[in-house]
Design a protein around this motif. Structure first.
Motif, PDB file in Angstrom:
ATOM      1  N   UNK A  82       0.850  -1.190   0.000  1.00 56.74           N
ATOM      2  CA  UNK A  82       0.000   0.000   0.000  1.00 56.74           C
ATOM      3  C   UNK A  82       0.887   1.242   0.000  1.00 56.74           C
ATOM      4  N   UNK A  83       0.817   1.990  -1.077  1.00 60.90           N
ATOM      5  CA  UNK A  83       1.593   3.219  -1.222  1.00 60.90           C
ATOM      6  C   UNK A  83       0.662   4.424  -1.270  1.00 60.90           C
ATOM      7  N   UNK A  84       1.245   5.591  -1.094  1.00 57.51           N
ATOM      8  CA  UNK A  84       0.482   6.848  -1.153  1.00 57.51           C
ATOM      9  C   UNK A  84      -0.787   6.765  -0.314  1.00 57.51           C
ATOM     10  N   UNK A  85      -0.621   6.297   0.888  1.00 58.59           N
ATOM     11  CA  UNK A  85      -1.788   6.084   1.752  1.00 58.59           C
ATOM     12  C   UNK A  85      -2.490   7.395   2.089  1.00 58.59           C
ATOM     13  N   UNK A  86      -3.801   7.286   2.190  1.00 61.83           N
ATOM     14  CA  UNK A  86      -4.660   8.432   2.489  1.00 61.83           C
ATOM     15  C   UNK A  86      -5.418   8.171   3.790  1.00 61.83           C
ATOM     16  N   UNK A  87      -5.866   9.203   4.453  1.00 61.46           N
ATOM     17  CA  UNK A  87      -6.650   8.997   5.684  1.00 61.46           C
ATOM     18  C   UNK A  87      -7.862   8.101   5.467  1.00 61.46           C
ATOM     19  N   UNK A  88      -8.446   8.165   4.286  1.00 60.55           N
ATOM     20  CA  UNK A  88      -9.624   7.328   4.017  1.00 60.55           C
ATOM     21  C   UNK A  88      -9.277   5.859   3.843  1.00 60.55           C
ATOM     22  N   UNK A  89      -8.007   5.520   3.833  1.00 65.73           N
ATOM     23  CA  UNK A  89      -7.601   4.116   3.819  1.00 65.73           C
ATOM     24  C   UNK A  89      -7.596   3.512   5.222  1.00 65.73           C
ATOM     25  N   UNK A  90      -7.796   4.342   6.224  1.00 64.83           N
ATOM     26  CA  UNK A  90      -7.831   3.852   7.600  1.00 64.83           C
ATOM     27  C   UNK A  90      -8.954   2.837   7.779  1.00 64.83           C
ATOM     28  N   UNK A  91      -8.595   1.654   8.260  1.00 63.63           N
ATOM     29  CA  UNK A  91      -9.572   0.574   8.418  1.00 63.63           C
ATOM     30  C   UNK A  91      -8.872  -0.632   9.030  1.00 63.63           C
TER      31      UNK A  91
END
Length: 124
Positions: A82-91
């Protein structure tokens, strides 16, 4: 049968994580393998899948170009880079298998085996 996921953690936006999932008690060769994620109050969402039949892959639109799924059948392990992670990837991320072998029906209702979740938090 046990799927043991690892690699979750906390990272800043733009960062990277690599999830791993080791299978015990089954041979992955004939399974489609992949990942789901879930946040509180929402349904479990398919993130990515890799077929056993031809190695084809599927990604949900929101992670295309940022996440990469792979598998090593000899090690009975699947991965999610997982690259360029965003806050919406939080899970909480869950690994899973589907004995159909393909990804055309990748969804919670078709999963044979679930792994324990690993939490990914993306926050500054």
């Amino acid at each position: 049968v046990q799927l043991q996921a690892s690699g979750g953690g906390s990272v800043q936006p733009g960062g990277s994580l690599r999830l791993s999932c080791v299978a015990r008690g089954i041979t992955l060769d004939y399974y489609a393998v992949g990942w789901f994620r879930q946040v509180p109050g929402k349904e479990r969402e398919g993130v990515s899948c890799m077929a056993s039949t031809d190695g084809s892959t599927w990604y949900t639109d929101s992670v295309k170009g940022r996440f990469t799924i792979s598998r090593d059948n000899a090690k009975k392990t699947m991965y999610l880079q997982m690259n360029s992670l965003k806050p919406e990837d939080t899970a909480v991320y869950y690994c899973a298998t589907d004995s159909a072998g393909h990804c055309r029906s990748w969804g919670p209702g078709y999963v044979d085996h679930w792994g324990y979740g690993t939490l990914v938090t993306v926050s500054s």
